[in-house]
Design an enzyme around this catalytic site. Structure first.
Site, PDB file in Angstrom:
ATOM      1  CB  ALA A  37      -0.969   0.004   1.405  1.00  0.00           C
ATOM      2  CG  ASP A  38       0.328   4.103  -2.962  1.00  0.00           C
ATOM      3  OD1 ASP A  38      -0.613   4.693  -2.409  1.00  0.00           O
ATOM      4  OD2 ASP A  38       0.171   4.068  -4.689  1.00  0.00           O
ATOM      5  CB  SER A  39       1.627   7.717   0.615  1.00  0.00           C
ATOM      6  OG  SER A  39       1.517   8.633  -0.127  1.00  0.00           O
ATOM      7  CG  ASP A  41      -3.561   2.135  -2.601  1.00  0.00           C
ATOM      8  OD1 ASP A  41      -3.819   2.536  -3.279  1.00  0.00           O
ATOM      9  OD2 ASP A  41      -2.179   1.794  -2.867  1.00  0.00           O
TER      10      ASP A  41
END
Length: 79
Positions: A37-39, A41
């Protein structure tokens, strides 16, 4: 609300947001490494959790969320 219930609810959010298989998601699952998960997400998942559990997650607290368990513990403590 019990941790197990919140964990199951978060699994639904994770599956919807990331399209991930959540069968192996546990309290120790990391958001960045395990779930990729990126920021953005993370922000979207937190917003979904806020709506689902009718809470407001403090921005400073959310910055410290590293595992699914961190999110579960915060929700349980604030519902």
């Amino acid at each position: 609300m019990r941790k197990e219930e919140v964990l199951e609810g978060l699994k639904e959010i994770i599956a919807d947001r990331l399209g991930s298989d959540v069968s192996n998601v546990t309290m120790a699952t990391t958001l960045s490494e395990d779930l990729q998960a990126d920021s953005l997400d993370k922000v979207e998942m937190i917003m979904d959790a806020e709506a689902k559990y009718n809470i407001e997650v403090d921005d400073d607290a959310s910055m410290g969320f590293e595992t699914v368990g961190d999110v579960v513990d915060y929700i349980v403590a604030n519902v």
